[in-house]
Design a protein around this motif. Structure first.
Motif, short mmCIF file in Angstrom:
data_model
loop_
_atom_site.label_atom_id
_atom_site.label_comp_id
_atom_site.label_asym_id
_atom_site.label_seq_id
_atom_site.Cartn_x
_atom_site.Cartn_y
_atom_site.Cartn_z
N TYR A 36 -3.52 5.67 -6.09
CA TYR A 36 -2.32 6.01 -5.31
C TYR A 36 -2.50 5.57 -3.85
N GLU A 37 -3.66 5.90 -3.29
CA GLU A 37 -3.93 5.55 -1.88
C GLU A 37 -3.95 4.03 -1.69
N LEU A 40 -0.44 2.85 -1.61
CA LEU A 40 0.15 3.22 -0.32
C LEU A 40 -0.31 2.26 0.79
N TYR A 43 1.47 -0.92 0.47
CA TYR A 43 2.85 -0.71 0.94
C TYR A 43 2.89 -0.79 2.48
N LYS A 44 1.94 -0.12 3.13
CA LYS A 44 1.92 -0.12 4.60
C LYS A 44 1.70 -1.53 5.14
N THR A 68 1.70 0.49 -6.03
CA THR A 68 2.33 -0.31 -4.96
C THR A 68 3.83 -0.39 -5.21
N HIS A 71 5.65 2.82 -4.35
CA HIS A 71 5.93 3.05 -2.93
C HIS A 71 7.06 2.14 -2.44
#
Ligand code: 5GP
Length: 193
Positions: A36-37, A40, A43-44, A68, A71
């Motif tokens: 998940y991280e 994220l 995505y950022k 990905t 998000h």
């Protein structure tokens, strides 16, 4: 990505042939919190882009590509490695030489899931010689889609894939870059984010 680096140092095993075994959280058992991280973080890093679709290859890229895509709130498409009976429809195909398995295989994506004009983000677990990503780029090209970037969980910086892709103008974001496996010790590149 410090979380990932710590995990690789704790659980990664360097095998013969410059292969990193990370079966306990990436390639066999998957840590969903870490996945998940990672999604994220991709995505950022690519949040300035308007993405229509995330594209990966089965199997190991799927978990990271899925988070990905989650998000970005877009679909995830994964290229299949074997053309099953249910893929007798029109498909885009490309040949990929597998670094770890030392053999060539065909990947395919149904024409129903990648369209002309699609803006695609590629995601994969490892980048070594770049063959897997080149296969996906080939499929995107055949479909008339454009590849806006590629998110890689672990780049082996001492292998040529990163250079080949960056030279092709692909915007590559690797969460960790490994510079060497000298004496089976994992050495990370200092300048990674
Ligand atoms: P490339 O196509 O860039 O040569 O290799 C990328 C693919 O090979 C990845 O999708 C990954 O599945 C596999 N791969 C390459 N190097 C490694 C490695 O050191 N460890 C693992 N577990 N897989 C790797």
């Amino acid at each position: 990505m410090d979380l990932l680096r710590q995990r690789i140092l704790k659980e990664g095993i360097v095998l013969d042939g410059n292969i990193l075994k990370v079966d306990s959280f990436i390639n066999h058992q998957i840590d969903p919190v870490l996945a998940y991280e990672i999604g994220l973080e991709f995505y950022k890093r690519f949040s300035d882009l308007k993405i229509d679709k995330v594209l990966t290859i089965e199997t190991s890229g799927i978990a990271f590509a899925l988070f990905t895509a989650y998000h970005f709130r877009v679909p995830l498409v994964f290229a299949k490695k074997h053309q099953g009976k249910n893929m007798l429809e029109d498909v885009y195909c490309s040949k990929v030489y597998s670094y770890t398995k030392e053999k060539e295989y065909t990947i395919s994506v149904s024409c129903r899931y990648v369209y002309p004009g699609d803006r695609i983000l590629l995601v994969d677990d490892f980048l070594a010689n770049g063959q897997a990503l080149l296969g996906l780029i080939d499929i995107a090209k055949q479909a008339g889609a454009s590849v806006l970037g590629a998110g890689i969980v672990i780049e082996k910086g001492f292998q040529p894939g990163g250079k080949v892709l960056r030279n092709q103008g692909i915007r590559l974001e690797s969460l960790v870059v490994i510079d060497s496996f000298k004496d089976r010790k994992i050495i990370f590149r200092e300048d990674e984010k």
